[in-house]
Design an enzyme around this catalytic site. Structure first.
Site, short mmCIF file in Angstrom:
data_model
loop_
_atom_site.label_atom_id
_atom_site.label_comp_id
_atom_site.label_asym_id
_atom_site.label_seq_id
_atom_site.Cartn_x
_atom_site.Cartn_y
_atom_site.Cartn_z
N LYS A 140 23.76 132.28 -13.91
CA LYS A 140 23.65 130.82 -13.78
C LYS A 140 24.33 130.33 -12.50
CE LYS A 140 25.66 129.89 -17.82
NZ LYS A 140 25.94 131.22 -18.44
N ARG A 144 32.57 135.96 -25.87
CA ARG A 144 31.66 134.98 -25.25
C ARG A 144 30.21 135.26 -25.65
NH1 ARG A 144 33.49 136.08 -19.49
NH2 ARG A 144 31.88 134.66 -18.73
N ARG A 164 26.02 123.56 -24.11
CA ARG A 164 26.21 124.89 -24.67
C ARG A 164 26.16 124.86 -26.19
NH1 ARG A 164 29.04 127.48 -20.27
NH2 ARG A 164 29.58 129.63 -20.77
P1 ADP Z 1 30.03 131.95 -18.27
O1 ADP Z 1 28.70 131.31 -18.47
O2 ADP Z 1 30.00 133.11 -17.38
O3 ADP Z 1 30.73 132.21 -19.58
P2 ADP Z 1 31.29 129.43 -17.39
O4 ADP Z 1 32.01 129.33 -16.12
O5 ADP Z 1 30.06 128.63 -17.57
O6 ADP Z 1 31.02 130.99 -17.52
O7 ADP Z 1 32.27 129.07 -18.60
C1 ADP Z 1 33.53 129.67 -18.74
C2 ADP Z 1 34.20 129.19 -20.02
O8 ADP Z 1 34.44 127.76 -19.92
C3 ADP Z 1 33.36 129.35 -21.29
O9 ADP Z 1 33.50 130.63 -21.86
C4 ADP Z 1 33.96 128.25 -22.17
O10 ADP Z 1 35.19 128.65 -22.71
C5 ADP Z 1 34.24 127.13 -21.17
N1 ADP Z 1 33.08 126.22 -21.07
C6 ADP Z 1 32.24 126.10 -20.00
N2 ADP Z 1 31.26 125.20 -20.25
C7 ADP Z 1 31.48 124.75 -21.51
C8 ADP Z 1 30.82 123.84 -22.36
N3 ADP Z 1 29.69 123.21 -21.96
N4 ADP Z 1 31.33 123.61 -23.59
C9 ADP Z 1 32.44 124.24 -24.00
N5 ADP Z 1 33.11 125.13 -23.27
C10 ADP Z 1 32.65 125.40 -22.03
#
Ligand code: ADP
Ligand code: ZN
Length: 221
Positions: free
Chosen positions: A13, A169, A86
């Site tokens: 992403k 995750r 998410r």
């Molecule tokens: P990845 O998709 O590689 O897990 P991200 O950088 O999108 O990485 O997200 C890292 C962490 O940040 C997630 O595992 C979660 O803990 C938190 N996070 C990110 N976006 C959201 C969201 N929309 N709602 C809740 N937690 C989030």
């Protein structure tokens, strides 16, 4: 144009968003927002980190409020939402906020990858602490070890790219995020793409699909 990028952690992403940014889309990554807050040790950062380091999601109310505030302050920009929504709750909140502001979501790009590739990619991933640029130890190291090519910031392994957190995750993705695929199929917005492609190829496939959708919808007018 406004897009959501959906996919497992490690689906690519963030990398495809780096390409999109060249089209003047504003990259809105909730993960990057949280990491910046953590780095500045703000109250929000401390709260977010207590969830993120274990691989769990930050609570919906917190995340929804952040996005709402950004949209309300700048409703007339073109956004690419990376890692948000998410959960179904977040998708409903996003829809309400966009409806209230008269903004439309054009497509949801669903990057499909299998778990083995996720684990391989995330355990070799490195990121710039300052600007979020992404590297990996397999085939994309910064020119100077540990130093970002783009901004000179420190290049590190994310705490949540440790194997236990990666597995958690993936569980969280399956339980809470995967249901969004059906949600957006019903909205007629899903575009499935192969997330195992190289970023540049992936970007081209996505752009081609988007252009086809655009010409389809204009020929329906
Ligand atoms: P990845 O998709 O590689 O897990 P991200 O950088 O999108 O990485 O997200 C890292 C962490 O940040 C997630 O595992 C979660 O803990 C938190 N996070 C990110 N976006 C959201 C969201 N929309 N709602 C809740 N937690 C989030
Ligand atoms: Zn950098």
């Amino acid at each position: 144009m406004n897009f959501v990028i959906l996919g497992k952690p490690g689906a690519g992403k963030g990398s495809i968003c780096e390409e999109f940014k060249k089209n003047n889309l504003i990259h809105l990554s909730t993960g990057d927002i949280f990491r910046r807050e953590i780095a500045s040790q703000s109250e929000l950062g401390l709260l977010a980190n207590s969830y993120i380091r274990k691989g769990n999601l930050v609570p919906d109310e917190v995340t929804n409020d952040i996005i709402k505030k950004i949209l309300v302050e700048n409703p007339n920009k073109d956004y690419i939402f990376d890692g948000y929504p998410r959960t179904i709750n977040q998708a409903q909140a996003l829809k309400k906020n966009m409806d209230d502001l008269g903004i439309e979501l054009d497509a949801v790009i669903n990057l499909i990858v299998d778990d083995d590739l996720v684990i391989e990619r995330l355990s070799s991933r490195r990121v710039c602490k300052e600007c979020g640029a992404i590297y990996n130890t397999r085939n994309h190291n910064p020119k100077v070890e540990g130093v970002c090519d783009k901004c000179g910031g420190e290049v590190i392994t994310r705490a949540d790219d440790k194997i236990e957190a990666i597995k958690e995750r993936l569980n969280v993705y399956n339980n809470q995020t995967a249901p969004l695929i059906d949600y957006y199929i019903k909205e007629g917005l899903i575009m499935n793409v192969d997330g195992s492609l190289d970023t540049i190829d992936l970007y081209q496939v996505v752009m081609k699909n988007l252009n086809e959708r655009k010409s389809l919808s204009s020929s329906n007018l």
